[in-house]
Enzyme design. Structure first.
Site, short mmCIF file in Angstrom:
data_model
loop_
_atom_site.label_atom_id
_atom_site.label_comp_id
_atom_site.label_asym_id
_atom_site.label_seq_id
_atom_site.Cartn_x
_atom_site.Cartn_y
_atom_site.Cartn_z
CG HIS A 249 40.31 -5.11 -0.11
ND1 HIS A 249 41.56 -5.40 0.40
CD2 HIS A 249 40.51 -4.71 -1.40
CE1 HIS A 249 42.47 -5.21 -0.54
NE2 HIS A 249 41.85 -4.81 -1.65
CG HIS B 143 40.51 -6.75 -5.61
ND1 HIS B 143 41.81 -7.12 -5.87
CD2 HIS B 143 40.60 -5.60 -4.88
CE1 HIS B 143 42.64 -6.25 -5.33
NE2 HIS B 143 41.92 -5.32 -4.72
CD GLU B 144 37.89 -2.89 -4.56
OE1 GLU B 144 38.19 -2.83 -3.35
OE2 GLU B 144 38.58 -2.37 -5.44
#
Length: 266
Positions: free
Chosen positions: A62, A58-59
């Site tokens: 980004h 997820h990170e």
């Protein structure tokens, strides 16, 4: 040290992430083969390690999207190494979400990587950077539920099927919560570039509290019911019924001593 070497160093996969990935693989194998004496322990380890992997992805989503959108600072901050301890708020990004999975059984949004928005000139790209994280959760959920929506469950051991269902449930809850247009969450980050400067200035002081407001709202029965109705509808669209998810949750909480065999055959 040349810039090329620095770039390779900044993108090298962290040993911490590889260790978590190895735990996920080994415990997944233990669940699949029924190797563990206590299947609940294996399911617990598999789901927690896979959940940490998904948080890292997820990170990373980004950061990688920010990199290609103009923010090259993400490499120097270690965000491209998939190291869960490199994030701006490691407690919010990893530890708190893991604790919530253990205690509450939902996928809690974590903290965000620090993106230098001034380096990203396009509002569309700024929105895409915020959307990339939840989209990683959605993709993870699609992969976890592939045996269900492909009708390919023959030969999949029940315990592994239950674990996948529960893991997919965590991904769906995380994606939905993150997409809420609440300051501090990715949903607000998607909308923020399109807001006026004056409105953003007024909202900014409340951003640190948005995360906790969402948690508080989940304790309101009407909000809780509407949220989990939406989660259940999405899970059904992915081919996962409530029983498989419930069985995964029961196995995951092996310490509660509730024998699931009555309705969750292993």
């Amino acid at each position: 040290m040349s810039s090329a070497v620095v770039r390779r160093h900044e993108r090298r996969i962290s040993p911490v992430f590889l260790a978590v990935l190895a735990v996920m693989a080994v415990t997944g194998w233990a669940v699949w083969t029924d190797f563990a004496a206590l299947p609940g322990v294996a399911v617990f380890m598999f789901v927690v390690s896979a959940w940490i992997v998904s948080l890292c992805l997820h990170e990373y989503a980004h950061a990688r999207t920010a990199l290609h959108s103009g923010d090259t600072s993400v490499g120097a901050r270690g965000y491209l190494t998939l190291n869960p301890f490199a994030y701006t708020h490691a407690v919010l990004s990893v530890i708190l979400p893991v604790l919530f999975v253990i205690m509450g059984g939902i996928g809690l949004p974590g903290g965000a990587v620090f993106i230098e928005q001034g380096r990203i000139r396009s509002r569309w790209k700024q929105s895409l950077v915020s959307a990339a994280g939840p989209l990683a959760n959605v993709l993870f959920a699609v992969v976890c539920t592939a045996p269900f929506w492909l009708d390919a469950l023959d030969g999949v051991p029940p315990a592994f099927r239950y674990a996948l269902a529960f893991l997919a449930f965590l991904q769906v809850t995380a994606a939905l919560l993150n997409l809420l247009p609440v300051p501090g969450l990715d949903g607000y980050g998607i909308a923020e570039p399109w807001l006026s400067y004056e409105l953003k200035r007024k909202i900014a002081p409340y951003a640190p509290y948005g995360f906790f407001v969402v948690i508080g709202l989940l304790f309101v029965p009407a909000v809780n019911g509407a949220f989990f109705d939406a989660v259940d509808a999405l899970m059904r669209s992915l081919g996962v019924d409530g029983l498989n998810r419930l069985c995964g949750s029961e196995l995951f909480r092996f310490w509660q001593g509730t024998p699931p065999e009555a309705y969750c055959p292993l």
